[in-house]
Structures are given as structure tokens and as C-alpha cells.
Motif scaffolding. Structure first.
Motif, PDB file in Angstrom:
ATOM      1  N   ALA A 158      14.540 -30.976   4.500  1.00 35.77           N
ATOM      2  CA  ALA A 158      14.033 -30.806   5.598  1.00 35.77           C
ATOM      3  C   ALA A 158      14.324 -28.965   6.234  1.00 35.77           C
ATOM      4  CB  ALA A 158      15.164 -31.225   7.007  1.00 35.77           C
ATOM      5  N   CYS A 159      13.749 -27.786   5.587  1.00 32.92           N
ATOM      6  CA  CYS A 159      14.567 -27.169   5.694  1.00 32.92           C
ATOM      7  C   CYS A 159      14.244 -26.312   6.988  1.00 32.92           C
ATOM      8  CB  CYS A 159      13.902 -26.037   4.515  1.00 32.92           C
ATOM      9  SG  CYS A 159      11.797 -25.800   4.214  1.00 32.92           S
ATOM     10  N   GLY A 160      12.706 -26.987   7.624  1.00 37.40           N
ATOM     11  CA  GLY A 160      11.333 -26.043   8.231  1.00 37.40           C
ATOM     12  C   GLY A 160      11.226 -24.854   7.878  1.00 37.40           C
ATOM     13  N   THR A 161      11.516 -23.978   9.282  1.00 42.04           N
ATOM     14  CA  THR A 161      11.046 -22.804   8.538  1.00 42.04           C
ATOM     15  C   THR A 161      12.028 -21.631   8.369  1.00 42.04           C
ATOM     16  OG1 THR A 161      12.318 -21.969  10.343  1.00 42.04           O
ATOM     17  CG2 THR A 161       9.989 -22.434  11.378  1.00 42.04           C
ATOM     18  N   GLY A 162      12.783 -22.364   6.717  1.00 46.47           N
ATOM     19  CA  GLY A 162      13.737 -21.369   6.249  1.00 46.47           C
ATOM     20  C   GLY A 162      14.367 -20.482   6.549  1.00 46.47           C
ATOM     21  N   ALA A 181       5.339 -25.804  14.849  1.00 47.50           N
ATOM     22  CA  ALA A 181       5.510 -24.808  13.790  1.00 47.50           C
ATOM     23  C   ALA A 181       5.570 -22.896  13.911  1.00 47.50           C
ATOM     24  CB  ALA A 181       4.951 -24.807  12.615  1.00 47.50           C
ATOM     25  N   ARG A 182       4.568 -23.123  14.809  1.00 46.19           N
ATOM     26  CA  ARG A 182       3.991 -21.577  14.453  1.00 46.19           C
ATOM     27  C   ARG A 182       5.291 -20.668  15.695  1.00 46.19           C
ATOM     28  NH1 ARG A 182      -1.437 -19.412  18.239  1.00 46.19           N
ATOM     29  NH2 ARG A 182      -0.194 -17.134  18.803  1.00 46.19           N
ATOM     30  N   TRP A 183       6.017 -21.338  16.428  1.00 41.12           N
ATOM     31  CA  TRP A 183       6.596 -20.945  17.644  1.00 41.12           C
ATOM     32  C   TRP A 183       7.705 -21.458  17.900  1.00 41.12           C
ATOM     33  CZ3 TRP A 183       3.984 -17.166  20.192  1.00 41.12           C
ATOM     34  CH2 TRP A 183       2.586 -17.601  20.553  1.00 41.12           C
ATOM     35  N   TYR A 184       8.537 -22.234  16.647  1.00 37.09           N
ATOM     36  CA  TYR A 184       9.323 -22.894  16.099  1.00 37.09           C
ATOM     37  C   TYR A 184      10.973 -21.960  16.491  1.00 37.09           C
ATOM     38  CZ  TYR A 184      13.768 -25.842  14.594  1.00 37.09           C
ATOM     39  OH  TYR A 184      14.568 -26.143  14.267  1.00 37.09           O
ATOM     40  N   ASP A 185      10.756 -20.496  15.815  1.00 36.90           N
ATOM     41  CA  ASP A 185      11.868 -19.522  15.706  1.00 36.90           C
ATOM     42  C   ASP A 185      12.012 -19.118  17.236  1.00 36.90           C
ATOM     43  OD1 ASP A 185      12.251 -20.341  13.008  1.00 36.90           O
ATOM     44  OD2 ASP A 185      10.893 -18.804  12.189  1.00 36.90           O
ATOM     45  N   ALA A 186      10.978 -18.626  18.132  1.00 31.18           N
ATOM     46  CA  ALA A 186      10.825 -18.436  19.348  1.00 31.18           C
ATOM     47  C   ALA A 186      11.960 -19.671  20.297  1.00 31.18           C
ATOM     48  CB  ALA A 186       9.602 -18.052  19.284  1.00 31.18           C
ATOM     49  N   LEU A 187      11.683 -20.591  20.080  1.00 35.38           N
ATOM     50  CA  LEU A 187      12.401 -21.244  20.867  1.00 35.38           C
ATOM     51  C   LEU A 187      13.638 -22.170  20.516  1.00 35.38           C
ATOM     52  CD1 LEU A 187       8.853 -23.997  21.581  1.00 35.38           C
ATOM     53  CD2 LEU A 187       9.927 -22.126  23.637  1.00 35.38           C
ATOM     54  N   THR A 188      13.935 -21.460  20.168  1.00 37.60           N
ATOM     55  CA  THR A 188      15.367 -21.971  19.060  1.00 37.60           C
ATOM     56  C   THR A 188      16.000 -20.592  18.828  1.00 37.60           C
ATOM     57  OG1 THR A 188      14.620 -21.898  16.446  1.00 37.60           O
ATOM     58  CG2 THR A 188      14.267 -23.757  18.234  1.00 37.60           C
ATOM     59  N   GLY A 189      16.132 -19.611  19.466  1.00 41.10           N
ATOM     60  CA  GLY A 189      16.381 -18.082  19.471  1.00 41.10           C
ATOM     61  C   GLY A 189      18.336 -18.792  19.442  1.00 41.10           C
ATOM     62  N   ASP A 190      18.982 -19.245  20.119  1.00 40.27           N
ATOM     63  CA  ASP A 190      19.913 -19.321  20.336  1.00 40.27           C
ATOM     64  C   ASP A 190      20.849 -20.595  19.327  1.00 40.27           C
ATOM     65  OD1 ASP A 190      18.837 -21.836  20.271  1.00 40.27           O
ATOM     66  OD2 ASP A 190      19.938 -22.426  22.693  1.00 40.27           O
ATOM     67  N   VAL A 191      20.330 -20.874  18.078  1.00 34.45           N
ATOM     68  CA  VAL A 191      20.399 -21.781  17.301  1.00 34.45           C
ATOM     69  C   VAL A 191      20.958 -20.336  15.400  1.00 34.45           C
ATOM     70  CG1 VAL A 191      20.279 -23.065  15.041  1.00 34.45           C
ATOM     71  CG2 VAL A 191      18.782 -23.046  16.837  1.00 34.45           C
ATOM     72  N   PRO A 192      22.702 -20.692  16.579  1.00 34.60           N
ATOM     73  CA  PRO A 192      23.734 -19.713  15.217  1.00 34.60           C
ATOM     74  C   PRO A 192      23.493 -20.316  13.747  1.00 34.60           C
ATOM     75  CG  PRO A 192      24.717 -21.968  16.332  1.00 34.60           C
ATOM     76  CD  PRO A 192      23.339 -22.075  16.345  1.00 34.60           C
ATOM     77  N   TYR A 193      22.647 -19.646  13.465  1.00 35.20           N
ATOM     78  CA  TYR A 193      22.309 -19.683  11.999  1.00 35.20           C
ATOM     79  C   TYR A 193      23.224 -19.303  11.137  1.00 35.20           C
ATOM     80  CZ  TYR A 193      17.732 -21.537  12.643  1.00 35.20           C
ATOM     81  OH  TYR A 193      16.831 -21.831  12.856  1.00 35.20           O
ATOM     82  N   GLU A 194      23.948 -17.774  11.046  1.00 29.84           N
ATOM     83  CA  GLU A 194      24.903 -17.317  10.623  1.00 29.84           C
ATOM     84  C   GLU A 194      26.371 -18.600  10.322  1.00 29.84           C
ATOM     85  OE1 GLU A 194      24.784 -15.254   8.113  1.00 29.84           O
ATOM     86  OE2 GLU A 194      22.843 -13.690   9.225  1.00 29.84           O
ATOM     87  N   GLU A 195      26.437 -19.149  11.819  1.00 27.69           N
ATOM     88  CA  GLU A 195      27.571 -19.502  11.660  1.00 27.69           C
ATOM     89  C   GLU A 195      27.728 -20.825  11.276  1.00 27.69           C
ATOM     90  OE1 GLU A 195      29.696 -20.571  15.902  1.00 27.69           O
ATOM     91  OE2 GLU A 195      28.343 -18.791  16.392  1.00 27.69           O
ATOM     92  N   LEU A 196      26.240 -21.821  10.519  1.00 21.70           N
ATOM     93  CA  LEU A 196      25.631 -22.887   9.971  1.00 21.70           C
ATOM     94  C   LEU A 196      25.434 -22.246   8.710  1.00 21.70           C
ATOM     95  CD1 LEU A 196      22.929 -24.290  12.172  1.00 21.70           C
ATOM     96  CD2 LEU A 196      24.633 -25.021  11.564  1.00 21.70           C
TER      97      LEU A 196
END
Length: 246
Positions: free
Chosen positions: A45-49, A8-23
Motif C-alpha cells: 500500500a505504497c500510495g504516492t511512493g 491522488a493528485r493532491w495527496y502530497d500537498a495535503l499531507t505535507g506534515d507527514v514525517p517521512y524521514e522519521e518513518l
């Protein structure tokens, strides 16, 4: 060893390539109904939100559920920093035990979280969504295709960001129809040493046919399988379904 505890602490750093705005664009298009621009939505299942906060900043009233208290803690901090007009509500709940205070106008489940639900729990998850989504409201989700999960069998990957290294190894079990993968997370410490933590994840290879049948059995109709959505080149599929009367 549980999923999304240490990660959880590192999830955002390790998924920086996820196209959230497109999603966000894709889910808004799928969930749109009756000319309403702003909806009350469930992020299952919102994850880190990250996606939850984007949707909230776009004016939607968000109810966000996740089974991991560690991921929810990050999500709450993120929402406080983002300061959307209407703050999301966060609930720590299993998908198969979803219990909302009322109904929502639509719901979505992103980034293959649906693959984490065992086949034997799908019927109950869809039943609960049928109860808590208004009639004619839409439920949409994305998932990894069975072919994509099988292709990861025997794969070994690494990802390095500032202060963390993640090693990932996958093994596909044909009998169970599931991808088992372990993650070793090495994070730096102030004393110049590295701390190692391990997590184990399981993703189930749900077929579009099985998901469609389960949705219809739960009371959804107009089920659509979308094969040309965001990250379709990486095996990501989308399904949308309209909820029937309760």
C-alpha cells in the motif's frame, strides 16, 4: 466514489506534515536483520511512493504495491524524478491478492494503510505476506488505534493548500467497528472556477490483540506492539513480527 482516485493528485500537498524521514528511520530499525544494511523490501500500500523513494535512495531494492492506479501513477513519476540507484518496481495489486515474482527480505505497510483492510481479509493478507517474506524476515506496519478512530466520530476538518481545499467529515460505526469519512475536494481550474470531487473512505478499528493473533495464525512469531513510535501522540501504533518457516 472510490478512495484515492481524485485525491491522488493532491495527496502530497495535503499531507505535507507527514514525517517521512522519521518513518524511514523507524522502519529501517524494525526491518534490520543479520547485519545487512541494504535489503529487498516490499512497500505494501505504497500510495504516492514518497516513503518508497526515500527507502530506495537509501539503497534498498523496493517492490511497491498499491490498489490505486492513480496513486501508483504519481509514485512512478516521483521515482523517475528521484532517480534512485535502483528504481522501485510498482505493482497494482490488492493486499489480499498480493502475488510477487519471488521473496523479499522484509516488508512494511505505513501510514495506517492497514486500517483500510477489512477484518475478514486480514488472515489472507498475512498469509500472503508469510509466503513472500523470507523466513526470519520482518513485517512491520503502523496503524491508528481504535481509540483514535473513535475520537474522530462527528469530527469535521478542513485543509487548504495552493489550488485545493479539502473538507473531511467522519462518523464511527460501533457495530462495524469502522470509521466512515467523506472528503470533498475542491480544486481550482484555469477558468477561475472550482471543481468539486467526493471520495469515501473506511478505516477499520483493528485492536493490537486481533492483529497479533492473526499474525501468529499466519505463521509469524516474536510479535511486538510498539506504543512509543513516530506520532504516538496522534494514536499511531506500530507492530513488528518475524516470519516463520514456509
Amino acid at each position: 466514489m472510490s478512495a484515492y482516485g481524485s485525491l491522488a493528485r493532491w495527496y502530497d500537498a495535503l499531507t505535507g506534515d507527514v514525517p517521512y524521514e522519521e518513518l524511514a528511520d523507524a522502519y529501517e530499525a524494525l526491518l534490520h536483520r543479520d547485519g545487512r544494511e541494504k535489503l529487498t523490501l516490499l512497500d505494501l500500500a505504497c500510495g504516492t511512493g514518497t516513503l518508497s523513494c526515500i527507502m530506495a535512495q537509501r539503497g534498498h531494492e523496493m517492490i511497491c504495491a498499491d490498489v490505486s492506479p492513480d496513486m501508483l501513477a504519481v509514485a512512478r513519476e516521483k521515482a523517475e524524478s528521484a532517480a534512485p540507484q535502483t528504481a522501485p518496481i510498482f505493482l497494482c495489486q490488492e493486499a489480499a491478492e498480493l502475488d510477487l515474482y519471488g521473496t523479499v527480505e522484509g516488508a512494511y505497510c505505513s501510514l495506517d494503510a492497514m486500517n483500510y483492510i477489512p477484518p475478514e481479509e486480514l488472515a489472507e493478507v498475512f498469509h500472503r505476506l508469510h509466503l513472500f517474506i523470507e523466513p526470519e524476515g520482518v513485517f512491520a506496519f503502523d496503524f491508528q488505534s481504535p481509540e483514535r478512530l473513535r475520537a474522530l466520530d462527528g469530527g469535521s476538518f478542513s485543509d487548504e493548500e495552493d489550488g485545493v481545499v479539502c473538507l473531511w467529515r467522519g462518523e464511527f460505526d460501533e457495530e462495524e467497528g469502522a470509521l466512515y469519512y467523506s472528503m470533498d475536494i475542491f480544486s481550482s481550474r484555469p477558468d477561475s472556477l472550482w471543481e468539486r470531487r467526493t471520495e469515501e473512505h473506511i478505516e477499520y478499528a483493528h485492536t493490537p490483540e486481533a492483529l497479533t493473533a492473526a499474525l501468529r495464525s499466519a505463521g509469524f512469531h516474536d510479535v511486538r506492539v510498539i506504543t512509543d513510535g513516530v506520532q504516538s501522540d496522534m494514536g499511531r501504533l506500530f507492530i513488528s513480527a518475524v516470519n516463520g518457516t514456509h
